[in-house]
Design an enzyme around this catalytic site. Structure first.
Site, PDB file in Angstrom:
ATOM      1  N   HIS A  18      -2.888  -1.883  -6.402  1.00 55.09           N
ATOM      2  CA  HIS A  18      -2.762  -1.489  -7.803  1.00 55.09           C
ATOM      3  C   HIS A  18      -3.256  -2.621  -8.694  1.00 55.09           C
ATOM      4  O   HIS A  18      -3.521  -3.726  -8.244  1.00 55.09           O
ATOM      5  CB  HIS A  18      -1.325  -1.081  -8.157  1.00 55.09           C
ATOM      6  CG  HIS A  18      -0.334  -2.195  -8.174  1.00 55.09           C
ATOM      7  ND1 HIS A  18       0.882  -2.097  -8.800  1.00 55.09           N
ATOM      8  CD2 HIS A  18      -0.355  -3.439  -7.645  1.00 55.09           C
ATOM      9  CE1 HIS A  18       1.566  -3.212  -8.655  1.00 55.09           C
ATOM     10  NE2 HIS A  18       0.831  -4.045  -7.959  1.00 55.09           N
ATOM     11  N   CYS A  70      -1.722 -10.169 -11.647  1.00 56.52           N
ATOM     12  CA  CYS A  70      -1.574  -8.742 -11.316  1.00 56.52           C
ATOM     13  C   CYS A  70      -2.565  -7.879 -12.098  1.00 56.52           C
ATOM     14  O   CYS A  70      -2.684  -6.684 -11.841  1.00 56.52           O
ATOM     15  CB  CYS A  70      -0.143  -8.270 -11.575  1.00 56.52           C
ATOM     16  SG  CYS A  70       1.062  -9.036 -10.482  1.00 56.52           S
ATOM     17  N   HIS A  91      -5.020  -5.578  -6.299  1.00 56.10           N
ATOM     18  CA  HIS A  91      -4.323  -6.364  -5.280  1.00 56.10           C
ATOM     19  C   HIS A  91      -3.329  -5.430  -4.604  1.00 56.10           C
ATOM     20  O   HIS A  91      -3.038  -4.363  -5.122  1.00 56.10           O
ATOM     21  CB  HIS A  91      -3.617  -7.590  -5.891  1.00 56.10           C
ATOM     22  CG  HIS A  91      -2.470  -7.248  -6.775  1.00 56.10           C
ATOM     23  ND1 HIS A  91      -2.649  -6.791  -8.078  1.00 56.10           N
ATOM     24  CD2 HIS A  91      -1.124  -7.252  -6.563  1.00 56.10           C
ATOM     25  CE1 HIS A  91      -1.463  -6.556  -8.620  1.00 56.10           C
ATOM     26  NE2 HIS A  91      -0.522  -6.819  -7.723  1.00 56.10           N
ATOM     27  N   HIS A 105       0.252  -4.521  -1.962  1.00 58.35           N
ATOM     28  CA  HIS A 105       1.619  -4.838  -1.539  1.00 58.35           C
ATOM     29  C   HIS A 105       1.981  -4.002  -0.325  1.00 58.35           C
ATOM     30  O   HIS A 105       1.472  -2.892  -0.148  1.00 58.35           O
ATOM     31  CB  HIS A 105       2.633  -4.511  -2.650  1.00 58.35           C
ATOM     32  CG  HIS A 105       2.493  -5.356  -3.865  1.00 58.35           C
ATOM     33  ND1 HIS A 105       2.970  -6.637  -3.937  1.00 58.35           N
ATOM     34  CD2 HIS A 105       1.922  -5.089  -5.068  1.00 58.35           C
ATOM     35  CE1 HIS A 105       2.703  -7.130  -5.136  1.00 58.35           C
ATOM     36  NE2 HIS A 105       2.067  -6.206  -5.843  1.00 58.35           N
ATOM     37  N   ASP A 121       0.416   5.835   0.668  1.00 58.59           N
ATOM     38  CA  ASP A 121       0.040   4.874   1.709  1.00 58.59           C
ATOM     39  C   ASP A 121      -1.472   4.692   1.798  1.00 58.59           C
ATOM     40  O   ASP A 121      -2.232   5.657   1.870  1.00 58.59           O
ATOM     41  CB  ASP A 121       0.596   5.305   3.065  1.00 58.59           C
ATOM     42  CG  ASP A 121       0.474   4.216   4.118  1.00 58.59           C
ATOM     43  OD1 ASP A 121       0.646   3.022   3.780  1.00 58.59           O
ATOM     44  OD2 ASP A 121       0.205   4.552   5.288  1.00 58.59           O
ATOM     45  N   HIS A 122      -1.892   3.435   1.811  1.00 55.22           N
ATOM     46  CA  HIS A 122      -3.305   3.059   1.890  1.00 55.22           C
ATOM     47  C   HIS A 122      -4.125   3.678   0.765  1.00 55.22           C
ATOM     48  O   HIS A 122      -5.257   4.102   0.959  1.00 55.22           O
ATOM     49  CB  HIS A 122      -3.887   3.370   3.276  1.00 55.22           C
ATOM     50  CG  HIS A 122      -3.424   2.400   4.302  1.00 55.22           C
ATOM     51  ND1 HIS A 122      -2.195   2.518   4.915  1.00 55.22           N
ATOM     52  CD2 HIS A 122      -3.995   1.281   4.792  1.00 55.22           C
ATOM     53  CE1 HIS A 122      -2.041   1.520   5.758  1.00 55.22           C
ATOM     54  NE2 HIS A 122      -3.111   0.745   5.709  1.00 55.22           N
ATOM     55  N   GLU A 178       8.867  -4.397  -3.805  1.00 48.05           N
ATOM     56  CA  GLU A 178       7.446  -4.712  -3.937  1.00 48.05           C
ATOM     57  C   GLU A 178       7.104  -5.939  -3.096  1.00 48.05           C
ATOM     58  O   GLU A 178       6.020  -6.037  -2.530  1.00 48.05           O
ATOM     59  CB  GLU A 178       7.103  -4.964  -5.406  1.00 48.05           C
ATOM     60  CG  GLU A 178       5.615  -5.107  -5.653  1.00 48.05           C
ATOM     61  CD  GLU A 178       5.284  -5.148  -7.117  1.00 48.05           C
ATOM     62  OE1 GLU A 178       4.657  -4.182  -7.594  1.00 48.05           O
ATOM     63  OE2 GLU A 178       5.653  -6.136  -7.794  1.00 48.05           O
TER      64      GLU A 178
END
Length: 136
Positions: free
Chosen positions: A15, A34, A40, A42, A80-81, A125
């Site tokens: 994100h 960020c 980037h 998480h 996810d991904h 996170e």
């Protein structure tokens, strides 16, 4: 008597924290690294808890397998991904902060869980930074 059951899951997602209506300078001042234009990622940890009365027939508050399937189908498959900013419609116009991800997750799961139950979402996170949302 009220009992809480919980299911832990995880997803990996990228994100960028920024506001389209702010300058790059203001976004950098508020969101720091960020706000990386290249995003980037998480490794998110998610704990979903359901509270309610124990069913005298089954001995369950809720079948954890059903809760697991809801999380897998509604959250993991969706997030996810993925690049949350680009790939997830809920974040098209919503900054994908941990707070907003937790609220979106709660709202998605709430539609699949009977209103007879209380619902809580805890989203990590990082191992040290997490958000809790109970629909309040």
């Amino acid at each position: 008597m009220k009992v809480t059951i919980s299911r832990k899951a995880h997803f990996n997602a990228a994100h960028r924290l920024s506001r389209k209506d702010w300058s790059m300078e203001k976004n950098n001042a508020v969101f720091g690294k960020c706000n990386n234009p290249n995003f980037h990622g998480h490794n998110y940890e998610l704990i979903v808890s359901v509270s309610g009365k124990i069913d005298p027939e089954t001995g369950f508050v809720m079948d954890v397998k059903i809760l697991s399937d809801i999380i897998k189908e509604e959250i993991e498959a969706r997030f996810d991904h993925k690049n949350l900013n680009l790939d997830v419609p809920e974040f098209q116009d919503l900054n994908p902060t941990a707070e907003n991800i937790a609220v979106v997750t709660w709202n998605i799961i709430r539609k699949k869980i009977s209103l007879d139950y209380e619902l809580e979402v805890v989203l990590f996170e990082t191992p040290r930074n997490f958000v809790t949302y109970k629909g309040e």
